[in-house]
Design an enzyme around this catalytic site. Structure first.
Site, short mmCIF file in Angstrom:
data_model
loop_
_atom_site.label_atom_id
_atom_site.label_comp_id
_atom_site.label_asym_id
_atom_site.label_seq_id
_atom_site.Cartn_x
_atom_site.Cartn_y
_atom_site.Cartn_z
CB CYS A 44 11.23 -8.56 8.73
SG CYS A 44 11.86 -7.80 10.21
CD GLN A 74 18.30 -0.60 11.92
OE1 GLN A 74 19.47 -0.49 12.27
NE2 GLN A 74 17.71 -1.79 11.80
CG ASN A 124 14.87 -1.28 7.89
OD1 ASN A 124 14.12 -0.32 7.78
ND2 ASN A 124 14.61 -2.45 7.33
CB SER A 138 14.32 -2.29 19.24
OG SER A 138 14.26 -3.67 19.45
CB ALA A 139 17.12 -4.00 23.95
N GLY A 181 10.60 -3.70 18.90
CA GLY A 181 10.36 -2.47 18.16
C GLY A 181 9.02 -2.56 17.43
CB THR A 221 4.84 -9.97 34.74
OG1 THR A 221 3.67 -10.24 35.53
CG2 THR A 221 6.07 -9.94 35.65
N1 PLP Z 1 11.84 -0.65 12.77
C1 PLP Z 1 13.01 -0.72 12.13
C2 PLP Z 1 13.50 0.49 11.38
C3 PLP Z 1 13.76 -1.89 12.15
O1 PLP Z 1 14.92 -1.94 11.50
C4 PLP Z 1 13.26 -3.00 12.86
C5 PLP Z 1 13.98 -4.27 12.86
O2 PLP Z 1 14.75 -4.56 11.95
C6 PLP Z 1 12.03 -2.86 13.54
C7 PLP Z 1 11.35 -1.68 13.46
C8 PLP Z 1 11.46 -3.97 14.32
O3 PLP Z 1 12.16 -4.09 15.55
P1 PLP Z 1 12.12 -5.44 16.37
O4 PLP Z 1 13.01 -6.40 15.67
O5 PLP Z 1 12.65 -5.07 17.73
O6 PLP Z 1 10.71 -5.88 16.38
#
Ligand code: PLP
Length: 388
Positions: free
Chosen positions: A323, A177, A149, A197-198, A69, A235
């Site tokens: 994070c 989210q 998030n 994001s997966a 993401g 790739t």
């Molecule tokens: N954006 C939001 C709102 C998120 O909650 C997150 C991850 O917690 C991300 C972006 C980043 O995604 P990724 O972990 O796939 O890099």
């Protein structure tokens, strides 16, 4: 272990793993290779793209696969900023975005772009009037997340899209989210660029997508081969993308029933925690939220201590975004909602998921009650000692 941190990541669904295994073992061809073995991988990759596009409500070529993401957000923001530099240098975002957006905006500021960080209300809603008034002839991009998030608060992206359309400004939304959590097709949000994001929806880590609507031009950030329409050379992660497609299909198959179930579970949790633990506040409770997320502030208790205390009892929760775990700074999201720094540091995020059951709610409420009581007793003893 009781896992209540599904906004940080989710386990692979067994059906996702089953779908991926052939592409991690016997079907390991490179989709760009000209012979049949490579072509089989290409066919599987394009089938996965089509499957995701059908669920999202976009055209298959509009999907650009990325590694996370974070990378998709970078491609959306930097890709637009660099492509439209000659048109203007102003970007608008909000004070509550994920660091994938906020830190990218900060980096763009260092490169000479001007960024406006629109405030939010005490409920966590973006102030739409302030956003609309911030748009000028120099504005090239507005980036507003779909759901936060930390609090789960959902922003009115369609209303924001109506504003940006009128001013011919590109709109990006980070839907990491919400994808698959709300029974909505992402295309209905009417944004020009959508990140998802997966690994937040029981898919593999290392795979995500940016939906780039037809007619939107970005500058590539990685240069190399012609993969992903030249927007993301390298790739492709074939197995990851096939797992992603399976995860998206699963999420959308069950989003309505699973959403209802999670609403019920969270409601039960919030009622019980408020009845059991004194002096607790639920952040963003008056706003529409994704059904699985609850963000709590316990008076006089540090969120980090709660996370560690619950960990000792086998329960995984978070202080906010994964994070920023280990980061002693108060949550920028809660600060932006007008919550005092001391309280913003003390918040705890519970995010339910597929494995969550009512017994987990009972367990977390009991554990929170004991942990908060113990921590408050320690802090009041510490407080008295420091006054002596
Ligand atoms: N954006 C939001 C709102 C998120 O909650 C997150 C991850 O917690 C991300 C972006 C980043 O995604 P990724 O972990 O796939 O890099």
């Amino acid at each position: 272990m009781i896992y209540l941190d599904h906004n940080a990541t989710t386990p692979l669904h067994p059906r996702v793993l089953d779908a991926m295994i052939p592409y991690l073992s016997e079907r390991w061809g490179n989709p760009s290779s000209p012979y049949r073995f490579g072509n089989e991988a290409k066919v599987a990759l394009e089938r996965a793209r089509k499957r995701i596009a059908e669920h999202i409500g976009c055209k298959p070529p509009e999907l650009i696969f990325c590694s996370s993401g974070t990378e998709s957000d970078n491609l959306a923001l930097r890709g637009t900023a660099y492509a439209l530099r000659s048109k203007g240098n102003h970007i608008i975002t909000t004070a509550v975005e994920h660091h994938a957006v906020l830190n990218t905006c900060k980096a763009l500021e260092r490169e000479g772009f001007r960024v406006t960080y629109v405030p939010v209300t005490t409920d966590g809603f973006v102030e739409l009037r302030s956003l609309a008034e911030s748009i000028s002839d120099e504005t090239i991009l507005v980036s507003v997340m779909h759901a936060n998030n930390e609090t789960g608060v959902v922003q009115p992206i369609e209303e924001i899209a109506a504003i940006t359309r009128k001013r011919a400004v590109i709109l990006h939304t980070d839907a990491v989210q919400t994808a698959g959590k709300l029974p909505r097709r992402l295309a209905e949000l009417d944004a020009d660029l959508v990140t998802f994001s997966a690994h937040k929806i029981y898919g593999p880590k290392g795979t995500a997508a940016l939906c780039v609507r037809e007619g939107i031009h970005l500058e590539a950030l990685t240069t190399g081969g012609a993969q992903e329409r030249g927007l993301r050379a390298g790739t492709e992660n074939v197995a990851g993308i096939i797992g992603f497609a399976e995860a998206v299909a699963l999420a959308f198959e069950h989003s309505e029933t699973e959403g209802q179930r999670l609403w019920g579970l969270r409601d039960h949790f919030e009622k019980r925690v408020q009845a059991t633990v004194p002096k607790v506040r639920i952040n963003g409770a008056r706003a529409p939220r994704v059904p699985n997320t609850s963000n709590l502030t316990f008076d006089s208790v540090d969120g980090e201590s709660i996370v560690l205390g619950l960990d000792l009892q086998g329960i995984c929760v978070s202080t906010g975004s994964a994070c920023s775990t280990g980061d002693p700074e108060p949550s920028h999201v809660l600060l932006a909602m007008g919550i005092a720094a001391r309280d913003a540091q003390g918040s705890t995020r519970i995010s339910f998921g597929r494995s969550s059951q009512e017994v987990d709610v009972d367990a977390i409420v009991t554990a929170l009650q004991g942990t908060v009581e113990r921590l408050r007793a320690i802090s009041s003893v510490g407080g008295e000692a420091s006054h002596r």
